[in-house]
Design an enzyme around this catalytic site. Structure first.
Site, PDB file in Angstrom:
ATOM      1  N   ASP A 107     -42.224 -25.041  66.191  1.00  0.00           N
ATOM      2  CA  ASP A 107     -43.687 -24.264  66.099  1.00  0.00           C
ATOM      3  C   ASP A 107     -43.780 -23.455  67.188  1.00  0.00           C
ATOM      4  OD1 ASP A 107     -43.850 -26.324  67.665  1.00  0.00           O
ATOM      5  OD2 ASP A 107     -45.830 -27.230  66.859  1.00  0.00           O
ATOM      6  N   LYS A 158     -50.959 -34.334  76.729  1.00  0.00           N
ATOM      7  CA  LYS A 158     -52.333 -33.890  76.562  1.00  0.00           C
ATOM      8  C   LYS A 158     -53.049 -34.643  77.623  1.00  0.00           C
ATOM      9  CE  LYS A 158     -51.054 -32.318  72.008  1.00  0.00           C
ATOM     10  NZ  LYS A 158     -50.108 -33.181  71.106  1.00  0.00           N
ATOM     11  N   ASP A 218     -47.378 -21.223  71.032  1.00  0.00           N
ATOM     12  CA  ASP A 218     -47.354 -22.324  69.941  1.00  0.00           C
ATOM     13  C   ASP A 218     -47.946 -21.563  69.005  1.00  0.00           C
ATOM     14  OD1 ASP A 218     -48.347 -24.301  68.647  1.00  0.00           O
ATOM     15  OD2 ASP A 218     -48.805 -25.687  70.189  1.00  0.00           O
TER      16      ASP A 218
HETATM   17  P1  GTP Z   1     -50.116 -30.654  64.146  1.00  0.00           P
HETATM   18  O1  GTP Z   1     -50.376 -31.625  63.297  1.00  0.00           O
HETATM   19  O2  GTP Z   1     -50.984 -29.354  64.005  1.00  0.00           O
HETATM   20  O3  GTP Z   1     -50.312 -31.063  65.566  1.00  0.00           O
HETATM   21  O4  GTP Z   1     -48.528 -30.088  64.161  1.00  0.00           O
HETATM   22  P2  GTP Z   1     -47.060 -30.796  63.993  1.00  0.00           P
HETATM   23  O5  GTP Z   1     -47.424 -31.828  62.746  1.00  0.00           O
HETATM   24  O6  GTP Z   1     -46.285 -29.766  63.935  1.00  0.00           O
HETATM   25  O7  GTP Z   1     -47.272 -31.622  65.318  1.00  0.00           O
HETATM   26  P3  GTP Z   1     -46.494 -31.144  66.811  1.00  0.00           P
HETATM   27  O8  GTP Z   1     -47.041 -30.019  66.990  1.00  0.00           O
HETATM   28  O9  GTP Z   1     -47.122 -32.400  67.695  1.00  0.00           O
HETATM   29  O10 GTP Z   1     -45.137 -31.186  66.548  1.00  0.00           O
HETATM   30  C1  GTP Z   1     -44.077 -30.564  67.462  1.00  0.00           C
HETATM   31  C2  GTP Z   1     -42.754 -30.445  66.519  1.00  0.00           C
HETATM   32  O11 GTP Z   1     -42.273 -31.571  66.162  1.00  0.00           O
HETATM   33  C3  GTP Z   1     -43.174 -29.562  65.193  1.00  0.00           C
HETATM   34  O12 GTP Z   1     -42.207 -28.624  65.094  1.00  0.00           O
HETATM   35  C4  GTP Z   1     -43.122 -30.532  64.220  1.00  0.00           C
HETATM   36  O13 GTP Z   1     -42.663 -30.196  62.786  1.00  0.00           O
HETATM   37  C5  GTP Z   1     -42.222 -31.468  64.748  1.00  0.00           C
HETATM   38  N1  GTP Z   1     -42.369 -32.795  64.352  1.00  0.00           N
HETATM   39  C6  GTP Z   1     -43.550 -33.823  64.480  1.00  0.00           C
HETATM   40  N2  GTP Z   1     -43.414 -34.975  64.394  1.00  0.00           N
HETATM   41  C7  GTP Z   1     -42.453 -34.969  63.550  1.00  0.00           C
HETATM   42  C8  GTP Z   1     -41.744 -36.080  62.754  1.00  0.00           C
HETATM   43  O14 GTP Z   1     -41.981 -37.271  62.741  1.00  0.00           O
HETATM   44  N3  GTP Z   1     -40.318 -35.821  61.986  1.00  0.00           N
HETATM   45  C9  GTP Z   1     -39.813 -34.401  62.305  1.00  0.00           C
HETATM   46  N4  GTP Z   1     -38.545 -34.365  61.795  1.00  0.00           N
HETATM   47  N5  GTP Z   1     -40.441 -33.444  63.083  1.00  0.00           N
HETATM   48  C10 GTP Z   1     -41.683 -33.831  63.530  1.00  0.00           C
END
Ligand code: GTP
Length: 355
Positions: A107, A158, A218
């Site tokens: 992301d 955070k 981001d």
């Molecule tokens: P928010 O729910 O809006 O915070 O977004 P997010 O789900 O993308 O969470 P976050 O920004 O914390 O995650 C950072 C990156 O890690 C993103 O590209 C997510 O797709 C990925 N990510 C987070 N959790 C997982 C997981 O459990 N498995 C995988 N494969 N990717 C994950």
């Protein structure tokens, strides 16, 4: 060279846009977001990409396929339940054949120089190198403290306002040596940020930070998503062939779009493939209209994004709003987004509505 992209998150901050479409393939100027990351990795010789998927993995697969059309090989690593960033990396690492790899959060829109990151990593003889970028408000990110030799000293995920000692944050791009994958537990939910990185510090494993000044954003919130579209239109992201639409003055037009001669398109705007724009319509102020949309006569789209297959009726006015896919905004409607409004996929807005 191989790379892993983490794409299994729920994208909750971008809801309702991410209810049916996973954040990693949400379009930025009419291209699935992951294409930008694939192009970046390709630029630096990474042509085998493992996508660590979970939530809505089939949608990602359907859009990106084998990767052949992008000139790379895509391998899908599928989690039956979310394993967290660390658990996801561990599972995906089975496909690395004992090599180290770049890892990207799925992301971040960035043109980070991966050659420089890799050379820095080797020079420092690091096991893990994390990239850092400066931001004005670090409270929503993972904050990383380093010493004068760029070695990571502390990792504060955070932080609260009184924990801020630096404005350098985790940019979500890493290089891991192969040995590191053995340090991550299998089959359990485990976080890189809260699990692996503190453990590397505790065990004094060489963990370095590469400071980047490259473009970085981001895309995780509606405001940032809009900003990403604007920055790509303005050519601020240095990845080749980002927009494959035809450019005419300051506007972009997709294949087979039908744009009446009496349409006003100004101040950077884009209209996608097979979209019809009728006479008297205005599309301006960095607005992006997706593929297969219909914009009826006299409609005005200002500073907004209209995603694929949506219909904007006659004389409607849409300002500072993101409209999801397959929406119907009936004629004479006025949507004033204020700071920014988001309308989810499939919405039906009746005639003469004022929102
Ligand atoms: P928010 O729910 O809006 O915070 O977004 P997010 O789900 O993308 O969470 P976050 O920004 O914390 O995650 C950072 C990156 O890690 C993103 O590209 C997510 O797709 C990925 N990510 C987070 N959790 C997982 C997981 O459990 N498995 C995988 N494969 N990717 C994950």
């Amino acid at each position: 060279m191989k790379g892993i992209i983490l794409v299994g998150g729920f994208g909750t901050r971008l809801r309702p846009l991410t209810t049916n479409t996973p954040k990693p393939v949400i379009p930025i100027v009419n291209k699935p977001f992951l294409v930008y990351q694939i192009e970046l990795l390709k630029m630096y010789g990474v042509n085998e990409i493992i996508l660590a998927t979970g939530h809505l993995s089939n949608t990602i697969k359907k859009i990106l396929g084998t990767g052949e059309s992008f000139g790379v090989k895509i391998i899908y690593s599928l989690e039956n339940q979310p394993l967290g960033t660390g658990g996801a990396v561990k599972l995906a690492s089975r496909h690395l054949d004992g090599q180290g790899a770049f890892i990207l959060n799925g992301d971040v829109l960035t043109d980070i120089n991966l050659d420089k990151l890799y050379n820095f990593h080797k020079e420092k003889k690091a096991q893990v190198t994390i990239s850092l970028v400066p931001v004005a408000d670090p409270t929503k990110f993972g904050l990383v403290e380093t010493n004068e030799n760029n070695q990571v000293r502390a990792f504060v995920e955070k932080p609260g306002p009184n924990e801020i000692t630096t404005n350098m944050i985790n940019a979500g791009a890493y290089y891991f040596e192969n040995e590191v994958f053995d340090m991550i537990p299998s089959g359990v939910n485990y976080s890189l940020e809260r699990g692996l990185y503190p453990m590397l510090l505790e065990k004094k494993i060489p963990f370095y930070a590469y400071n980047s000044n490259d473009y970085w954003l981001d895309i995780g919130t509606p405001k940032k998503y809009l900003e990403a579209n604007k920055d790509v239109l303005e050519d601020k992201v240095n990845i080749p062939a980002l927009i494959d639409m035809k450019k005419s003055g300051s506007v972009f037009i997709g294949d087979h779009a039908q744009i009446s001669k009496k349409v006003r398109m100004l101040s950077m705007a884009a209209v996608g493939e097979k979209t019809i724009v009728q006479p008297g319509a205005t599309i301006t102020d960095h607005s992006v209209v997706g593929n297969h949309c219909i914009i009826e006569e006299g409609a005005q789209i200002l500073g907004s994004i209209i995603l694929d297959n949506s219909f904007i009726g006659k004389n409607s006015k849409i300002v500072n709003t993101i409209i999801g896919q397959n929406c119907k905004v009936m004629p004479y409607t006025f949507i004033e987004g204020g700071l920014l409004k988001v309308i989810g996929d499939g919405a039906y807005i009746p005639e003469y509505s004022i929102i």
